[in-house]
Design a protein around this motif. Sequence first.
Motif, PDB file in Angstrom:
ATOM      1  N   GLY A 211     -51.820  69.282  57.739  1.00 43.71           N
ATOM      2  CA  GLY A 211     -50.377  69.382  57.548  1.00 43.71           C
ATOM      3  C   GLY A 211     -50.025  69.597  56.088  1.00 43.71           C
ATOM      4  N   TYR A 212     -48.822  70.127  55.854  1.00 43.88           N
ATOM      5  CA  TYR A 212     -48.343  70.412  54.500  1.00 43.88           C
ATOM      6  C   TYR A 212     -46.922  69.878  54.373  1.00 43.88           C
ATOM      7  CZ  TYR A 212     -46.216  73.180  50.716  1.00 43.88           C
ATOM      8  OH  TYR A 212     -45.527  73.587  49.587  1.00 43.88           O
ATOM      9  N   ILE A 213     -46.647  69.156  53.260  1.00 42.29           N
ATOM     10  CA  ILE A 213     -45.305  68.622  53.005  1.00 42.29           C
ATOM     11  C   ILE A 213     -44.892  68.962  51.580  1.00 42.29           C
ATOM     12  CG2 ILE A 213     -43.891  66.549  52.786  1.00 42.29           C
ATOM     13  CD1 ILE A 213     -45.585  65.233  54.892  1.00 42.29           C
ATOM     14  N   LYS A 214     -43.749  69.616  51.441  1.00 42.73           N
ATOM     15  CA  LYS A 214     -43.150  69.894  50.137  1.00 42.73           C
ATOM     16  C   LYS A 214     -42.075  68.844  49.912  1.00 42.73           C
ATOM     17  CE  LYS A 214     -42.022  72.840  46.648  1.00 42.73           C
ATOM     18  NZ  LYS A 214     -42.922  73.408  45.625  1.00 42.73           N
ATOM     19  N   VAL A 215     -42.201  68.061  48.832  1.00 41.52           N
ATOM     20  CA  VAL A 215     -41.351  66.894  48.637  1.00 41.52           C
ATOM     21  C   VAL A 215     -40.002  67.239  48.015  1.00 41.52           C
ATOM     22  CG1 VAL A 215     -41.142  64.677  47.462  1.00 41.52           C
ATOM     23  CG2 VAL A 215     -43.329  65.345  48.479  1.00 41.52           C
ATOM     24  N   GLY A 216     -39.992  68.061  46.966  1.00 48.17           N
ATOM     25  CA  GLY A 216     -38.742  68.338  46.253  1.00 48.17           C
ATOM     26  C   GLY A 216     -38.344  67.180  45.361  1.00 48.17           C
ATOM     27  N   LEU A 217     -37.076  67.109  44.982  1.00 44.82           N
ATOM     28  CA  LEU A 217     -36.604  66.049  44.101  1.00 44.82           C
ATOM     29  C   LEU A 217     -36.652  64.698  44.808  1.00 44.82           C
ATOM     30  CD1 LEU A 217     -33.490  67.787  42.478  1.00 44.82           C
ATOM     31  CD2 LEU A 217     -35.904  67.956  41.845  1.00 44.82           C
ATOM     32  N   LEU A 218     -37.030  63.667  44.061  1.00 45.65           N
ATOM     33  CA  LEU A 218     -37.198  62.336  44.647  1.00 45.65           C
ATOM     34  C   LEU A 218     -35.887  61.549  44.618  1.00 45.65           C
ATOM     35  CD1 LEU A 218     -40.745  61.294  43.431  1.00 45.65           C
ATOM     36  CD2 LEU A 218     -39.956  61.467  45.791  1.00 45.65           C
ATOM     37  N   ALA A 219     -34.907  62.072  45.326  1.00 47.47           N
ATOM     38  CA  ALA A 219     -33.622  61.379  45.438  1.00 47.47           C
ATOM     39  C   ALA A 219     -33.746  60.221  46.416  1.00 47.47           C
ATOM     40  CB  ALA A 219     -32.546  62.360  45.909  1.00 47.47           C
ATOM     41  N   ARG A 220     -32.727  59.398  46.465  1.00 46.80           N
ATOM     42  CA  ARG A 220     -32.746  58.228  47.333  1.00 46.80           C
ATOM     43  C   ARG A 220     -32.925  58.642  48.795  1.00 46.80           C
ATOM     44  NH1 ARG A 220     -28.217  53.892  46.146  1.00 46.80           N
ATOM     45  NH2 ARG A 220     -29.355  54.064  44.164  1.00 46.80           N
ATOM     46  N   GLY A 221     -33.828  57.990  49.482  1.00 49.93           N
ATOM     47  CA  GLY A 221     -34.097  58.287  50.878  1.00 49.93           C
ATOM     48  C   GLY A 221     -35.213  59.289  51.098  1.00 49.93           C
ATOM     49  N   LYS A 222     -35.746  59.867  50.019  1.00 51.84           N
ATOM     50  CA  LYS A 222     -36.770  60.898  50.162  1.00 51.84           C
ATOM     51  C   LYS A 222     -38.073  60.344  50.742  1.00 51.84           C
ATOM     52  CE  LYS A 222     -36.291  64.550  49.360  1.00 51.84           C
ATOM     53  NZ  LYS A 222     -36.435  65.499  48.284  1.00 51.84           N
ATOM     54  N   ALA A 223     -38.467  59.140  50.355  1.00 51.57           N
ATOM     55  CA  ALA A 223     -39.702  58.555  50.882  1.00 51.57           C
ATOM     56  C   ALA A 223     -39.629  58.402  52.395  1.00 51.57           C
ATOM     57  CB  ALA A 223     -39.964  57.199  50.220  1.00 51.57           C
ATOM     58  N   GLU A 224     -38.477  57.993  52.903  1.00 52.02           N
ATOM     59  CA  GLU A 224     -38.294  57.850  54.342  1.00 52.02           C
ATOM     60  C   GLU A 224     -38.388  59.205  55.034  1.00 52.02           C
ATOM     61  OE1 GLU A 224     -37.993  55.828  57.790  1.00 52.02           O
ATOM     62  OE2 GLU A 224     -37.960  54.872  55.813  1.00 52.02           O
ATOM     63  N   GLN A 225     -37.867  60.250  54.392  1.00 53.55           N
ATOM     64  CA  GLN A 225     -37.958  61.596  54.952  1.00 53.55           C
ATOM     65  C   GLN A 225     -39.408  62.071  55.010  1.00 53.55           C
ATOM     66  OE1 GLN A 225     -35.258  64.333  52.935  1.00 53.55           O
ATOM     67  NE2 GLN A 225     -33.752  62.712  52.679  1.00 53.55           N
ATOM     68  N   VAL A 226     -40.166  61.785  53.953  1.00 55.21           N
ATOM     69  CA  VAL A 226     -41.579  62.156  53.943  1.00 55.21           C
ATOM     70  C   VAL A 226     -42.337  61.399  55.019  1.00 55.21           C
ATOM     71  CG1 VAL A 226     -43.714  62.085  52.605  1.00 55.21           C
ATOM     72  CG2 VAL A 226     -41.596  62.826  51.512  1.00 55.21           C
ATOM     73  N   MET A 227     -42.026  60.124  55.173  1.00 52.17           N
ATOM     74  CA  MET A 227     -42.675  59.307  56.203  1.00 52.17           C
ATOM     75  C   MET A 227     -42.437  59.895  57.593  1.00 52.17           C
ATOM     76  SD  MET A 227     -42.242  55.191  56.832  1.00 52.17           S
ATOM     77  CE  MET A 227     -42.530  54.851  55.089  1.00 52.17           C
ATOM     78  N   THR A 228     -41.209  60.329  57.839  1.00 48.94           N
ATOM     79  CA  THR A 228     -40.882  60.952  59.126  1.00 48.94           C
ATOM     80  C   THR A 228     -41.652  62.247  59.312  1.00 48.94           C
ATOM     81  OG1 THR A 228     -38.654  60.002  59.105  1.00 48.94           O
ATOM     82  CG2 THR A 228     -39.012  61.920  60.517  1.00 48.94           C
ATOM     83  N   ALA A 229     -41.742  63.050  58.247  1.00 42.09           N
ATOM     84  CA  ALA A 229     -42.470  64.316  58.317  1.00 42.09           C
ATOM     85  C   ALA A 229     -43.954  64.075  58.585  1.00 42.09           C
ATOM     86  CB  ALA A 229     -42.279  65.106  57.026  1.00 42.09           C
ATOM     87  N   VAL A 230     -44.524  63.035  57.964  1.00 44.87           N
ATOM     88  CA  VAL A 230     -45.934  62.703  58.185  1.00 44.87           C
ATOM     89  C   VAL A 230     -46.184  62.371  59.650  1.00 44.87           C
ATOM     90  CG1 VAL A 230     -47.726  60.988  57.715  1.00 44.87           C
ATOM     91  CG2 VAL A 230     -46.399  61.931  55.829  1.00 44.87           C
ATOM     92  N   ARG A 231     -45.333  61.570  60.224  1.00 48.83           N
ATOM     93  CA  ARG A 231     -45.503  61.179  61.634  1.00 48.83           C
ATOM     94  C   ARG A 231     -45.394  62.384  62.565  1.00 48.83           C
ATOM     95  NH1 ARG A 231     -41.629  55.981  60.683  1.00 48.83           N
ATOM     96  NH2 ARG A 231     -43.251  54.480  60.085  1.00 48.83           N
ATOM     97  N   GLN A 232     -44.456  63.271  62.268  1.00 48.79           N
ATOM     98  CA  GLN A 232     -44.300  64.469  63.091  1.00 48.79           C
ATOM     99  C   GLN A 232     -45.529  65.374  62.999  1.00 48.79           C
ATOM    100  OE1 GLN A 232     -40.653  66.091  61.511  1.00 48.79           O
ATOM    101  NE2 GLN A 232     -39.348  64.837  62.847  1.00 48.79           N
TER     102      GLN A 232
END
Length: 426
Positions: A200-221
């Motif tokens: 899998g590949y994830i592009k993070v972008g700017l680390l604004a508030r809530g970004k870690a939770e978005q990455v966590m969701t993307a990892v699970r998907q």
Amino acid sequence: MSFKAKLVLVALSTALALYAVIGGLLARRTSAVAKGNPYVQLKIFNEVVKHIANDYVDEPDMGKVRIGALRGLAEGLDPYCAYLLPEQVQRFKPTTMTAVPFGMVVSKYAGFGYVLAVVPGSPAAQAGVKTGDIIEYVNTVATRDVSLYEIMEMLTGVAEGGSIEITVLRSGRTKGEKLTLKPGTFQSPVTSRMESPDTGYIKVGLLARGKAEQVMTAVRQLQQRGAQKLILDLRESAHGELSEAVALASVFVPSGVVARTIGAGNTVTTLVAKPGAVTFEGKLVVLTDRSTAGPAEVVAAAIRDHQRGEIVGEKTFGAGSEQALFPLRDGSALLLTTQRYAPATGKSFMEEPVKPSVEVKVATIEPSVPDVDTEAPAPTDLPEDTKKVPPPSEDVILKRALEVLKGESKQARQPARPTVALPKAA
């Protein structure tokens, strides 16, 4: 010069010398002038004042001398420090230095404004601004003549419906290009995809508030789609919140110190991984380049120091700090760096950026900057034979990351970072 004028000059120089001493004590590890014995520096300063008093051809404008000296003193510490005039203090906003005007992250390089990263689809991107552009002018103001704070103040002060013009110097071009920026909304969402049946590949972008939770969701998907290996792309991630960086590192690092903040007097605060936040324990590769800065460097260093994965690409920019405003008795103020971000062990990122474990030389053409200081550090270190080579049409960093995950070519692998004992959580 009259005797009275000489007395005024000596009094002013003494005040400036005290600022220099205080600045050196606060900064600790800054420019060469701020290092060493402060009394030795004071003696040199007084020697300069003596020459000005006795040998300068005209009587100087003391107001301009004072303002110029204080500006130089602050900006000599690091690009994020500044001396603010009383009128600037009155309109000061704490968010000015933490803003992302028009969707571009701005710092300084060789004294000029420098575009660290551009958010895709943002007003800056639509206007043609690119990562790595050097901002020569904002309207008619030369960025090398003003502080980073003043640059940010101009860029963030454009009213809705208005516009501002910047002149950029770009790789491979010797002449500046004028671009018009207009305010607008933008987002920096997490993007993800499958690169292969098991990767899998994830592009993070700017680390604004809530970004870690978005990455966590993307990892699970991605895991639901069969991802057993993961590429975490931290390129163009040059801004955000330190707390979000710690939260993101905790998705991959189970425990221990993931970062530190270093303050005046070498005071250190440790930041630890969040318990139970680990979402991915498989094989991991992190992509970095000179557009990786600040909180994203925290994430890359944590994964490196805890040996959770390879860092593939180029050396990061070297940023991550916090500033505070210190008012002065005449209504002016000093904007000083009070904390720097650092990995679990070692120097701050501003002193020692994150180096990749697998280095990839991306061929670019160095920008032509007028009157660049010969000792100024370049945003990235490139061998002479690559500086005139056109940039590649493919993403060579991503390609190398896929090879590393497959256990293939590691020809450009850097020497392993020495194993060190990570500090225990406070």
